[in-house]
Write an enzyme that holds these catalytic residues in place. Structure first.
Site, PDB file in Angstrom:
ATOM      1  N   ARG A   4     -11.585 -10.237  -3.287  1.00  0.00           N
ATOM      2  CA  ARG A   4     -10.903 -11.327  -2.560  1.00  0.00           C
ATOM      3  C   ARG A   4     -11.430 -11.364  -1.131  1.00  0.00           C
ATOM      4  O   ARG A   4     -10.718 -11.048  -0.175  1.00  0.00           O
ATOM      5  CB  ARG A   4      -9.388 -11.136  -2.595  1.00  0.00           C
ATOM      6  CG  ARG A   4      -8.799 -10.804  -3.948  1.00  0.00           C
ATOM      7  CD  ARG A   4      -9.100 -11.796  -5.043  1.00  0.00           C
ATOM      8  NE  ARG A   4      -8.348 -13.030  -5.014  1.00  0.00           N
ATOM      9  CZ  ARG A   4      -7.139 -13.212  -5.520  1.00  0.00           C
ATOM     10  NH1 ARG A   4      -6.497 -12.218  -6.064  1.00  0.00           N
ATOM     11  NH2 ARG A   4      -6.565 -14.398  -5.503  1.00  0.00           N
TER      12      ARG A   4
ATOM     13  N   GLN B 110     -14.491 -16.946  -1.855  1.00  0.00           N
ATOM     14  CA  GLN B 110     -13.345 -17.844  -2.055  1.00  0.00           C
ATOM     15  C   GLN B 110     -13.631 -19.006  -2.999  1.00  0.00           C
ATOM     16  O   GLN B 110     -12.805 -19.349  -3.838  1.00  0.00           O
ATOM     17  CB  GLN B 110     -12.865 -18.392  -0.711  1.00  0.00           C
ATOM     18  CG  GLN B 110     -11.642 -17.632  -0.223  1.00  0.00           C
ATOM     19  CD  GLN B 110     -11.256 -17.972   1.203  1.00  0.00           C
ATOM     20  OE1 GLN B 110     -11.852 -18.844   1.836  1.00  0.00           O
ATOM     21  NE2 GLN B 110     -10.278 -17.281   1.713  1.00  0.00           N
TER      22      GLN B 110
ATOM     23  N   ASP C 120     -13.404 -18.124  -6.677  1.00  0.00           N
ATOM     24  CA  ASP C 120     -12.241 -17.311  -7.015  1.00  0.00           C
ATOM     25  C   ASP C 120     -11.352 -17.989  -8.059  1.00  0.00           C
ATOM     26  O   ASP C 120     -10.494 -18.810  -7.738  1.00  0.00           O
ATOM     27  CB  ASP C 120     -11.462 -17.039  -5.711  1.00  0.00           C
ATOM     28  CG  ASP C 120     -10.383 -15.993  -5.880  1.00  0.00           C
ATOM     29  OD1 ASP C 120      -9.947 -15.775  -7.021  1.00  0.00           O
ATOM     30  OD2 ASP C 120      -9.985 -15.412  -4.872  1.00  0.00           O
TER      31      ASP C 120
ATOM     32  N   SER D 225      -7.525 -17.500  -7.667  1.00  0.00           N
ATOM     33  CA  SER D 225      -6.894 -18.372  -6.669  1.00  0.00           C
ATOM     34  C   SER D 225      -6.758 -19.797  -7.174  1.00  0.00           C
ATOM     35  O   SER D 225      -5.705 -20.408  -7.050  1.00  0.00           O
ATOM     36  CB  SER D 225      -7.720 -18.410  -5.382  1.00  0.00           C
ATOM     37  OG  SER D 225      -7.607 -17.210  -4.708  1.00  0.00           O
TER      38      SER D 225
ATOM     39  N   TYR E 191      -4.103  -6.864  -1.978  1.00  0.00           N
ATOM     40  CA  TYR E 191      -3.053  -6.881  -2.994  1.00  0.00           C
ATOM     41  C   TYR E 191      -1.867  -6.040  -2.563  1.00  0.00           C
ATOM     42  O   TYR E 191      -1.970  -5.171  -1.700  1.00  0.00           O
ATOM     43  CB  TYR E 191      -3.596  -6.309  -4.315  1.00  0.00           C
ATOM     44  CG  TYR E 191      -4.572  -7.217  -5.008  1.00  0.00           C
ATOM     45  CD1 TYR E 191      -4.130  -8.338  -5.693  1.00  0.00           C
ATOM     46  CD2 TYR E 191      -5.942  -6.958  -4.999  1.00  0.00           C
ATOM     47  CE1 TYR E 191      -5.017  -9.181  -6.341  1.00  0.00           C
ATOM     48  CE2 TYR E 191      -6.839  -7.787  -5.642  1.00  0.00           C
ATOM     49  CZ  TYR E 191      -6.370  -8.897  -6.311  1.00  0.00           C
ATOM     50  OH  TYR E 191      -7.247  -9.726  -6.949  1.00  0.00           O
TER      51      TYR E 191
HETATM   52  P1  NAD Z   1      -0.954 -11.457  -6.714  1.00  0.00           P
HETATM   53  O1  NAD Z   1      -1.034 -12.564  -7.696  1.00  0.00           O
HETATM   54  O2  NAD Z   1      -1.578 -10.148  -7.008  1.00  0.00           O
HETATM   55  O3  NAD Z   1       0.614 -11.145  -6.412  1.00  0.00           O
HETATM   56  C1  NAD Z   1       1.480 -12.209  -6.054  1.00  0.00           C
HETATM   57  C2  NAD Z   1       2.317 -11.787  -4.884  1.00  0.00           C
HETATM   58  O4  NAD Z   1       3.334 -10.878  -5.343  1.00  0.00           O
HETATM   59  C3  NAD Z   1       1.598 -11.057  -3.759  1.00  0.00           C
HETATM   60  O5  NAD Z   1       1.759 -11.760  -2.556  1.00  0.00           O
HETATM   61  C4  NAD Z   1       2.273  -9.692  -3.714  1.00  0.00           C
HETATM   62  O6  NAD Z   1       2.348  -9.156  -2.403  1.00  0.00           O
HETATM   63  C5  NAD Z   1       3.638 -10.036  -4.261  1.00  0.00           C
HETATM   64  N1  NAD Z   1       4.461  -8.899  -4.704  1.00  0.00           N
HETATM   65  C6  NAD Z   1       4.083  -7.775  -5.360  1.00  0.00           C
HETATM   66  N2  NAD Z   1       5.153  -6.959  -5.541  1.00  0.00           N
HETATM   67  C7  NAD Z   1       6.225  -7.592  -5.018  1.00  0.00           C
HETATM   68  C8  NAD Z   1       7.607  -7.275  -4.905  1.00  0.00           C
HETATM   69  N3  NAD Z   1       8.121  -6.119  -5.340  1.00  0.00           N
HETATM   70  N4  NAD Z   1       8.420  -8.163  -4.288  1.00  0.00           N
HETATM   71  C9  NAD Z   1       7.937  -9.334  -3.797  1.00  0.00           C
HETATM   72  N5  NAD Z   1       6.647  -9.681  -3.873  1.00  0.00           N
HETATM   73  C10 NAD Z   1       5.793  -8.834  -4.467  1.00  0.00           C
HETATM   74  O7  NAD Z   1      -1.427 -11.970  -5.309  1.00  0.00           O
HETATM   75  P2  NAD Z   1      -2.561 -13.055  -4.998  1.00  0.00           P
HETATM   76  O8  NAD Z   1      -1.946 -14.382  -4.926  1.00  0.00           O
HETATM   77  O9  NAD Z   1      -3.677 -12.841  -5.934  1.00  0.00           O
HETATM   78  O10 NAD Z   1      -2.983 -12.640  -3.532  1.00  0.00           O
HETATM   79  C11 NAD Z   1      -3.348 -11.287  -3.263  1.00  0.00           C
HETATM   80  C12 NAD Z   1      -3.969 -11.165  -1.908  1.00  0.00           C
HETATM   81  O11 NAD Z   1      -5.287 -11.648  -1.913  1.00  0.00           O
HETATM   82  C13 NAD Z   1      -3.254 -11.887  -0.788  1.00  0.00           C
HETATM   83  O12 NAD Z   1      -3.299 -11.044   0.332  1.00  0.00           O
HETATM   84  C14 NAD Z   1      -4.073 -13.104  -0.581  1.00  0.00           C
HETATM   85  O13 NAD Z   1      -3.949 -13.631   0.721  1.00  0.00           O
HETATM   86  C15 NAD Z   1      -5.446 -12.551  -0.825  1.00  0.00           C
HETATM   87  N6  NAD Z   1      -6.420 -13.559  -1.233  1.00  0.00           N
HETATM   88  C16 NAD Z   1      -7.640 -13.548  -0.605  1.00  0.00           C
HETATM   89  C17 NAD Z   1      -8.615 -14.456  -1.019  1.00  0.00           C
HETATM   90  C18 NAD Z   1      -9.961 -14.459  -0.378  1.00  0.00           C
HETATM   91  O14 NAD Z   1     -10.092 -14.113   0.767  1.00  0.00           O
HETATM   92  N7  NAD Z   1     -10.999 -14.806  -1.128  1.00  0.00           N
HETATM   93  C19 NAD Z   1      -8.349 -15.323  -2.053  1.00  0.00           C
HETATM   94  C20 NAD Z   1      -7.106 -15.289  -2.662  1.00  0.00           C
HETATM   95  C21 NAD Z   1      -6.144 -14.374  -2.252  1.00  0.00           C
END
Ligand code: NAD
Length: 377
Positions: free
Chosen positions: A120, A125, A128, A131, A228
């Site tokens: 990530r 991006q 991805d 996403s 994550y």
């Molecule tokens: P994910 O699908 O793995 O999880 C969804 C959300 O659930 C996350 O925000 C996580 O913190 C939350 N979560 C986990 N346990 C929890 C709990 N007990 N209570 C409440 N919430 C809880 O997450 P995602 O959408 O794939 O995103 C993961 C990370 O990657 C984020 O920091 C996001 O900003 C980042 N991201 C970066 C890029 C990039 O730079 N290319 C792209 C997408 C996402």
């Protein structure tokens, strides 16, 4: 060089790995594109549209795979598809990356790239798939929740009286959760959200939702280097549950999106919490694919509890918006392939040391090379 696109065979899979837009771009890169007949139909794409984009539409998977050097898929290939993929071919898709699957790809002599393992990072991006698909899932979850909820989302003042705004609570504010917040706000809901990662709090607020959650020293370290959420202690989850329980009792719609990479989704909504909700309330569990955040979620089903709460545990949420999901997924794969493309030789060029390539490559030259699948590598 032939690039093959197959019709997805897994039950309920509506998406396709290439669209006429990306097929045309692949042809422009010097590839011969073979599409299995009917591959795009569930996404509203006809065989004629692929043909007009310069692809050849062939009658079945075997015909598409004959002589293919690159194979694009949404989901992992079924056994008979795998058997028909030529040795040495490059397979790109969300391949259900586990050690057992990786061993099968290695045995079949296929170089497999599991796009769900993409790092990530900013540079990745536009490739991805997690996403792009999570974004649509977050939107669709709110739409399904609003449809299942027997009142409206916005406050409506009418001559016959006022309908109050729905209280919507989004659990997990990653990509899907942030889109769910934005969608619920657009529909006029009164939105709150929770997450464990410290960065999520500001993101929730910046979308105009209120933050509800428990924070302590442990949650300040709740994010991995990859962005994550970490698996946290039982004590933390118990404290979080106390805060959440009081809030959930007052909610009309709860959208669950919380995931911990590589693990079963955490149970955040217990049976007792569901019992505390009003009849007619709705829980939408996008985490159902990973077991669900609600204890009563049945993956693939809608459950109506004894106290009249609907729990929507549908799986493959992005597949409920197949045209948009396929369009974005196909662009993700095209960006990946065109980024790692030798323009002179008109062949893929996947440098082993590249962070993105290293992140997604499960197998190469008949061996499992991904460190997560092969600790010895
Ligand atoms: P994910 O699908 O793995 O999880 C969804 C959300 O659930 C996350 O925000 C996580 O913190 C939350 N979560 C986990 N346990 C929890 C709990 N007990 N209570 C409440 N919430 C809880 O997450 P995602 O959408 O794939 O995103 C993961 C990370 O990657 C984020 O920091 C996001 O900003 C980042 N991201 C970066 C890029 C990039 O730079 N290319 C792209 C997408 C996402």
């Amino acid at each position: 060089m032939r690039l093959a696109v197959l019709k997805e065979r897994r039950s309920g899979e509506t998406r396709v790995a290439a669209t006429p837009e990306t097929a045309k771009k692949f042809v422009g890169m010097g590839l011969e594109v073979a599409i299995e007949a009917g591959a795009g139909l569930a996404s509203g794409i006809t065989d004629e549209a692929y043909a007009a984009a310069g692809a050849s539409v062939v009658p079945d998977a075997a015909a598409a795979l004959a002589g293919a050097a690159i194979v694009l898929k949404v989901r992992a290939p079924e056994e008979e598809e795998l058997a028909a993929i030529p040795r040495g071919a490059l397979l790109i898709g969300t391949l259900g990356a586990d050690a057992e699957a990786a061993a099968r790809y290695a045995a079949a002599g296929i170089d497999a790239c599991a796009m769900e393992l993409l790092p990530r990072i900013t540079r990745a991006q536009s490739m991805d798939v997690l996403s792009s698909q999570a974004n649509l899932a977050g939107y669709r979850a709110v739409i399904e929740g609003a449809a299942a909820y027997d009142k409206g989302f916005p406050m409506m003042m009418t001559a016959a009286g006022t309908v109050p705004a729905a209280n919507v609570f989004v659990m997990g504010a990653g990509v899907a959760g942030l889109q769910a917040i934005a969608t619920a706000r657009r529909l006029g809901g009164r939105v709150s959200a929770t997450d464990v990662r410290p960065a999520a709090k500001e993101e929730i607020k910046s979308l105009g939702a209120s933050f509800v959650g428990y924070e302590d020293e442990e949650s300040r370290q709740a994010q991995t280097a990859g962005g994550y959420a970490k698996q946290l202690s039982a004590e933390f989850y118990a404290r979080q549950a106390e805060v959440v329980a009081a809030h959930i009792a007052k909610q009309d719609v709860v959208v669950c999106t919380a995931l911990v990479q590589g693990r079963r989704a955490p149970t955040l909504v217990t049976e007792a919490m569901v019992a505390s909700m009003k009849p007619g309330s709705v829980i939408v569990d996008i985490a159902a694919d990973a077991g669900g955040n609600c204890a009563l979620t049945k993956p693939g089903e809608m459950v109506v509890t004894a106290n009249g709460v609907k729990v929507l545990g549908f799986t493959n949420w992005p597949g409920r918006l197949p045209a948009a999901a396929s369009a974005l997924y196909a662009r993700n794969l095209h960006t990946f392939l065109s980024t790692f493309w030798d323009k002179e030789a008109k062949t893929p060029k996947l440098p082993e040391e590249d962070e993105i390539v290293k992140g997604v490559t499960l197998t190469r030259g008949g061996a499992v090379v991904h460190p997560l699948m092969n600790p010895a590598a």
